[in-house]
Write a protein that holds these residues in place. Structure first.
Motif, PDB file in Angstrom:
ATOM      1  N   ALA A 290       0.825  -1.207   0.000  1.00  0.00           N
ATOM      2  CA  ALA A 290       0.000   0.000   0.000  1.00  0.00           C
ATOM      3  C   ALA A 290       0.862   1.261   0.000  1.00  0.00           C
ATOM      4  CB  ALA A 290      -0.921  -0.010   1.221  1.00  0.00           C
ATOM      5  N   ASP A 291       2.091   1.149   0.512  1.00  0.00           N
ATOM      6  CA  ASP A 291       2.999   2.296   0.566  1.00  0.00           C
ATOM      7  C   ASP A 291       3.890   2.415  -0.661  1.00  0.00           C
ATOM      8  OD1 ASP A 291       2.043   3.017   3.063  1.00  0.00           O
ATOM      9  OD2 ASP A 291       3.551   1.828   4.138  1.00  0.00           O
ATOM     10  N   LEU A 292       3.950   1.348  -1.458  1.00  0.00           N
ATOM     11  CA  LEU A 292       4.815   1.345  -2.637  1.00  0.00           C
ATOM     12  C   LEU A 292       4.044   1.791  -3.878  1.00  0.00           C
ATOM     13  CD1 LEU A 292       6.732  -2.037  -2.111  1.00  0.00           C
ATOM     14  CD2 LEU A 292       7.702   0.266  -1.987  1.00  0.00           C
ATOM     15  N   PRO A 293       4.755   2.281  -4.916  1.00  0.00           N
ATOM     16  CA  PRO A 293       4.082   2.626  -6.174  1.00  0.00           C
ATOM     17  C   PRO A 293       3.388   1.414  -6.783  1.00  0.00           C
ATOM     18  CG  PRO A 293       6.314   3.518  -6.118  1.00  0.00           C
ATOM     19  CD  PRO A 293       6.187   2.600  -4.946  1.00  0.00           C
ATOM     20  N   ASP A 294       2.435   1.671  -7.687  1.00  0.00           N
ATOM     21  CA  ASP A 294       1.647   0.584  -8.286  1.00  0.00           C
ATOM     22  C   ASP A 294       2.501  -0.385  -9.100  1.00  0.00           C
ATOM     23  OD1 ASP A 294      -0.677   1.546  -7.204  1.00  0.00           O
ATOM     24  OD2 ASP A 294      -1.201   2.741  -8.968  1.00  0.00           O
ATOM     25  N   ARG A 295       3.568   0.093  -9.706  1.00  0.00           N
ATOM     26  CA  ARG A 295       4.340  -0.741 -10.641  1.00  0.00           C
ATOM     27  C   ARG A 295       5.449  -1.522  -9.937  1.00  0.00           C
ATOM     28  NH1 ARG A 295       5.344   4.024 -14.777  1.00  0.00           N
ATOM     29  NH2 ARG A 295       5.047   5.165 -12.839  1.00  0.00           N
TER      30      ARG A 295
ATOM     31  N   VAL B  12      11.983   3.254  -9.724  1.00  0.00           N
ATOM     32  CA  VAL B  12      13.070   2.629  -8.963  1.00  0.00           C
ATOM     33  C   VAL B  12      13.563   3.529  -7.847  1.00  0.00           C
ATOM     34  CG1 VAL B  12      15.499   1.967  -9.079  1.00  0.00           C
ATOM     35  CG2 VAL B  12      13.904   0.992 -10.690  1.00  0.00           C
ATOM     36  N   ASP B  13      13.807   4.790  -8.141  1.00  0.00           N
ATOM     37  CA  ASP B  13      14.357   5.682  -7.110  1.00  0.00           C
ATOM     38  C   ASP B  13      13.403   5.840  -5.934  1.00  0.00           C
ATOM     39  OD1 ASP B  13      16.725   6.147  -8.436  1.00  0.00           O
ATOM     40  OD2 ASP B  13      15.964   7.840  -9.561  1.00  0.00           O
ATOM     41  N   ALA B  14      12.109   5.938  -6.208  1.00  0.00           N
ATOM     42  CA  ALA B  14      11.136   6.063  -5.127  1.00  0.00           C
ATOM     43  C   ALA B  14      11.115   4.806  -4.274  1.00  0.00           C
ATOM     44  CB  ALA B  14       9.748   6.340  -5.707  1.00  0.00           C
ATOM     45  N   VAL B  15      11.229   3.639  -4.925  1.00  0.00           N
ATOM     46  CA  VAL B  15      11.221   2.369  -4.208  1.00  0.00           C
ATOM     47  C   VAL B  15      12.467   2.236  -3.346  1.00  0.00           C
ATOM     48  CG1 VAL B  15      11.323  -0.147  -4.455  1.00  0.00           C
ATOM     49  CG2 VAL B  15       9.759   1.199  -5.882  1.00  0.00           C
ATOM     50  N   VAL B  16      13.632   2.553  -3.915  1.00  0.00           N
ATOM     51  CA  VAL B  16      14.880   2.445  -3.165  1.00  0.00           C
ATOM     52  C   VAL B  16      14.868   3.395  -1.970  1.00  0.00           C
ATOM     53  CG1 VAL B  16      17.364   2.822  -3.258  1.00  0.00           C
ATOM     54  CG2 VAL B  16      16.223   1.612  -5.116  1.00  0.00           C
ATOM     55  N   ALA B  17      14.336   4.605  -2.166  1.00  0.00           N
ATOM     56  CA  ALA B  17      14.250   5.560  -1.074  1.00  0.00           C
ATOM     57  C   ALA B  17      13.360   5.029   0.049  1.00  0.00           C
ATOM     58  CB  ALA B  17      13.720   6.905  -1.579  1.00  0.00           C
ATOM     59  N   TYR B  18      12.279   4.347  -0.318  1.00  0.00           N
ATOM     60  CA  TYR B  18      11.369   3.775   0.686  1.00  0.00           C
ATOM     61  C   TYR B  18      12.041   2.642   1.445  1.00  0.00           C
ATOM     62  CZ  TYR B  18       7.417   1.142   2.585  1.00  0.00           C
ATOM     63  OH  TYR B  18       6.580   0.451   3.411  1.00  0.00           O
ATOM     64  N   LEU B  19      12.819   1.830   0.718  1.00  0.00           N
ATOM     65  CA  LEU B  19      13.465   0.683   1.357  1.00  0.00           C
ATOM     66  C   LEU B  19      14.569   1.138   2.305  1.00  0.00           C
ATOM     67  CD1 LEU B  19      13.774  -1.680  -1.720  1.00  0.00           C
ATOM     68  CD2 LEU B  19      11.995  -1.659   0.026  1.00  0.00           C
TER      69      LEU B  19
END
Length: 445
Positions: free
Chosen positions: A397-402, A438-445
């Motif tokens: 729910a916190d990650l982008p759709d893709r 990718v950058d948004a995902v890596v920042a979240y992780l």
């Protein structure tokens, strides 16, 4: 990050395309036409000049460069570029080479030549060929979490049982996750209702056993045991290295080389490989040697056209699968359309490995798909991470759709992710991610 790329050929251009959105990139080349071309096609600072010259590197901004990537077609030039960069600054240096001997020398010394990371094109290409050959019908294969997790890409043929099914209908495997559907230029994140069409490429992530079983579903006519009878055509360095890798996996490949002296040297170098001295375009010879009974033919000659011819002959004789080395990147799609099942382009393989390394510094492992349109990441959940103790459905729910969570490695156990699955500290999580997020995902992780 400020990156200087020396060499605006196919390798350098592909690396620039992968990095220019998120980094300040300067590209140096002696060829005026290449410099003009990359100026208009990419958001980079393009400089015409000699990358081995301190003055040119200074013009490119070597003083505050974080990384220098030497990607020309000349090994010695790439090494000199790295040495010159280290002489005036302290960037992280990456050199592309074709000669395995240079790689071996570098590996046995500590940062020899002023190179921090070295990629050998021929070795990387041979590894790619063997990895693909080991899984029936696969177009791309990567492994994660100490080989506990496999990612593979398969083409859906008209006679495939899953053609016309939805992902939910095709999902018949306990430890397998459908990550994406690649349809033409579109990358579709796999959802239960997503329809699988003939011609699609399907990306799956799971245990090696389940992925191999899935391979048999996608291509029922293929053996699920992988390539046992392998014929390599061409005693080039790529062909010889591939034979060596097959040997290390317990196989006894056959290698066809026309030059008598080269064939003799290969026979001495490869004790478990049967080296045959002949012209591989001689149909009578191929029939006598029962090449049609092989599981796979690898065309590794030093000519794209001859590799295509060998692949077509192998197909005509009844060989189910061919992998061919294609040096010209613009021919890859054409050759795969008319005769080669999987075309491996050494320059693209090298560019992806270098780009992968630049991004691996943010994660533990990364694979790139479809010329950098999507990525598969591996990361470890740390004790202090907010992900520790979180349920998959809350994380999604916190990650982008893709994004798709493809697998979780917990110690020696593979956990298939479901909505109620709770992540634990120490888990190795494998994600499929559209490159745009990718950058948004890596920042979240």
């Amino acid at each position: 990050m400020r990156v200087i790329i020396v060499g605006a050929g196919e390798v350098g251009t592909n690396i620039a395309a992968s990095l220019d959105d998120d980094h300040r990139v300067a590209v140096v080349d002696t060829d005026e036409d290449r410099v003009d071309s990359i100026t208009y096609s990419h958001d980079v600072l393009a400089i015409e000049g000699d990358g081995t010259a301190i003055e040119t590197l200074e013009e490119a901004g070597i003083e505050d460069a974080d990384m220098v990537i030497a990607s020309t077609d000349v090994d010695e030039t790439n090494i000199v570029v790295c040495g010159a960069a280290k002489a005036v600054a302290d960037p992280f240096t990456i050199a592309r080479v074709r000669e395995p001997g240079l790689l071996h020398t570098w590996e046995r010394s500590e940062r020899a030549f002023g190179v921090d990371f070295m990629v050998c094109t021929d070795l990387q290409t041979a590894r790619t060929i063997v990895r693909i050959a080991e899984l029936p019908g696969a177009r791309d294969v990567e492994r994660f979490a100490n080989d506990l997790v496999t990612m593979a890409e398969f083409e859906v043929h008209p006679d495939s049982p899953i053609a016309g099914e939805t992902v939910a209908e095709a999902d018949r495997y306990e430890s397998l996750t459908f990550a994406a559907i690649i349809r033409g230029d579109d990358v579709l994140v796999a959802r239960g209702e997503t329809a699988i069409q003939t011609g699609d490429d399907v990306v799956v992530i799971g245990s090696g056993e389940s992925v191999r079983e899935f391979a048999g579903t996608v291509s029922p006519e293929s053996t699920t045991t992988g390539a046992n009878e392998v014929v390599i055509v061409g005693g080039t360095e790529i062909g010889a290295q591939a034979a060596g890798f097959f040997e290390s996996r317990g196989l006894e490949p056959r290698l066809i080389e026309q030059d008598p002296e080269q064939a003799r040297e290969l026979a001495e170098r490869l004790p478990k490989t049967v080296v045959l001295q002949s012209d591989a375009t001689d149909v009578d010879f191929l029939v006598r040697e029962h090449v049609n009974e092989s599981d796979i033919v690898v065309a590794a000659l030093d000519s794209d056209e001859r590799n295509l011819l060998v692949s077509l002959l192998a197909k005509r004789l009844g060989v189910d699968r061919t992998i061919g080395v294609v040096e010209a990147g613009e021919f890859v799609d054409i050759f795969e359309t008319v005769g080669i099942d999987v075309a491996v382009n050494p320059r693209l393989v090298t560019a992806e490995e270098i780009t992968r390394f630049t991004r691996e510094r943010r994660t533990e492992r990364i694979a790139m798909l479809e010329h950098d349109r999507a990525e598969v990441l591996e990361f470890e959940v740390e004790e202090e991470s907010p992900l520790a103790g979180a349920r998959i459905e809350d994380v999604m729910a916190d990650l982008p759709d893709r994004v798709v969570i493809g697998a979780i490695a917990r110690g020696e156990e593979l956990v298939t992710p479901r909505g109620e699955t709770v992540l634990e500290a120490g888990d190795h999580v494998v994600l499929f991610v559209d490159t745009e997020v990718v950058d948004a995902v890596v920042a979240y992780l």
